[in-house]
Design a protein around this motif. Sequence first.
Motif, short mmCIF file in Angstrom:
data_model
loop_
_atom_site.label_atom_id
_atom_site.label_comp_id
_atom_site.label_asym_id
_atom_site.label_seq_id
_atom_site.Cartn_x
_atom_site.Cartn_y
_atom_site.Cartn_z
N THR A 3 0.81 -1.21 0.00
CA THR A 3 0.00 0.00 0.00
C THR A 3 0.85 1.26 0.00
OG1 THR A 3 -0.18 -0.10 2.42
CG2 THR A 3 -1.94 -1.13 1.15
N VAL A 4 2.13 1.14 0.38
CA VAL A 4 3.05 2.27 0.36
C VAL A 4 4.36 1.78 -0.25
CG1 VAL A 4 4.26 4.05 1.65
CG2 VAL A 4 2.02 3.26 2.43
N ILE A 5 4.86 2.48 -1.27
CA ILE A 5 6.07 2.10 -1.99
C ILE A 5 7.13 3.17 -1.76
CG2 ILE A 5 7.07 1.74 -4.28
CD1 ILE A 5 4.18 0.83 -5.12
N GLY A 6 8.29 2.76 -1.29
CA GLY A 6 9.40 3.69 -1.14
C GLY A 6 10.16 3.82 -2.44
N ALA A 7 10.51 5.06 -2.81
CA ALA A 7 11.22 5.30 -4.07
C ALA A 7 12.56 5.98 -3.84
CB ALA A 7 10.37 6.15 -5.01
N GLY A 8 12.94 6.19 -2.58
CA GLY A 8 14.18 6.92 -2.29
C GLY A 8 15.42 6.06 -2.34
N PHE A 9 16.55 6.71 -2.56
CA PHE A 9 17.85 6.05 -2.49
C PHE A 9 18.13 5.59 -1.06
CE2 PHE A 9 20.39 8.12 -6.24
CZ PHE A 9 19.63 7.40 -7.14
N PRO A 10 19.02 4.61 -0.91
CA PRO A 10 19.53 4.31 0.43
C PRO A 10 20.14 5.57 1.06
CG PRO A 10 20.24 2.64 -1.14
CD PRO A 10 19.63 3.75 -1.94
N ARG A 11 20.14 5.64 2.36
CA ARG A 11 20.68 6.78 3.12
C ARG A 11 19.87 8.06 2.94
NH1 ARG A 11 21.90 6.86 7.32
NH2 ARG A 11 23.41 8.52 7.36
N THR A 12 18.56 7.88 2.73
CA THR A 12 17.67 9.04 2.73
C THR A 12 16.63 8.90 3.84
OG1 THR A 12 16.25 7.97 1.06
CG2 THR A 12 17.95 9.51 0.26
N PHE A 186 9.50 13.59 0.39
CA PHE A 186 9.52 13.72 1.84
C PHE A 186 10.93 13.67 2.40
CE2 PHE A 186 9.00 11.48 6.05
CZ PHE A 186 8.36 12.51 6.71
N ASP A 187 11.23 14.65 3.25
CA ASP A 187 12.46 14.66 4.04
C ASP A 187 12.06 14.27 5.46
OD1 ASP A 187 14.63 15.50 5.73
OD2 ASP A 187 15.29 16.89 4.19
N VAL A 188 12.70 13.24 6.02
CA VAL A 188 12.27 12.75 7.34
C VAL A 188 12.36 13.83 8.41
CG1 VAL A 188 12.79 10.34 6.83
CG2 VAL A 188 14.58 11.79 7.81
N ARG A 189 13.14 14.89 8.18
CA ARG A 189 13.21 15.99 9.15
C ARG A 189 11.87 16.73 9.25
NH1 ARG A 189 18.28 19.24 6.91
NH2 ARG A 189 17.00 18.91 5.04
N GLN A 190 10.98 16.52 8.28
CA GLN A 190 9.67 17.17 8.32
C GLN A 190 8.75 16.56 9.36
OE1 GLN A 190 9.40 16.66 3.80
NE2 GLN A 190 8.21 18.52 4.10
N GLY A 191 9.06 15.36 9.81
CA GLY A 191 8.28 14.74 10.87
C GLY A 191 6.98 14.13 10.39
N TRP A 192 6.09 13.89 11.34
CA TRP A 192 4.87 13.14 11.08
C TRP A 192 3.87 13.83 10.15
CZ3 TRP A 192 5.05 8.27 12.09
CH2 TRP A 192 5.60 7.76 13.28
#
Length: 238
Positions: A3-12, A186-192
């Motif tokens: 239901t959710v697909i990650g498209a980011g490079f490793p170390r993101t 999405f940048d994980v620093r953006q939070g929830w």
Amino acid sequence: MLTVIGAGFPRTGTSSMKAALERLGFGPCFHMFNILTEPARAGDWAPLAEGEEADWDKLFDGFRSTQDWPASYYWRELAQAYPEAKVVLTVRDPRAWYASMMTLIDNGPRTVMSQGAQADLPPAARAVFASMNTMRPVLDRMAAATFGAGRTMADGPVDEESAVAAFERHTATVRASLPPERLLVFDVRQGWEPLCRFLGVDVPGEPFPHLNDGRSMQEFLGRLMKGDVSHPSFTTGA
């Protein structure tokens, strides 16, 4: 079904995203550490090194989301296979990503290759190193396609400028390939908040998980040499 697909490079922020998605109810989330902790999975991925068509339902049986390579390398194929799934492209400053990527390669693939040659490994460690040898052609295929012909996963990017160009090219490709209602950059620093809004779920009353992929790999390899293949970074509440 995914239901959710990650498209980011490793170390993101893929480790953080795995923990976050599982906290939000989109778990289990498939990550490279699932192959490291369950070595038998490597054989399911091996045919992709020869360009064979993947059985995505088999590869991700029991999982609801994905993050990190090898899964995120196939974001386009997964988006086609699961048209109702949403896609999250994790990003960060490209130059900071390059530095982290090189640290991860030093602590991960290069260490795995060197330590895997040791004859006195615990049985559990031998199984993991054998699985990484099985995965090597798949990962090398990904590295060559991403960073240039002839590059391997143990090599990583050729240089910083080429790596930054590859990162920015990937980001632009994903953005151009998916409608905005299906994609979150999405940048994980953006939070929830932006992640929860995109997925249509409530914001948890706890901090967003911030895990370190490089540290996780170092800790995993340290335990692995003692025969422990567990990965406590991803336990509930991490």
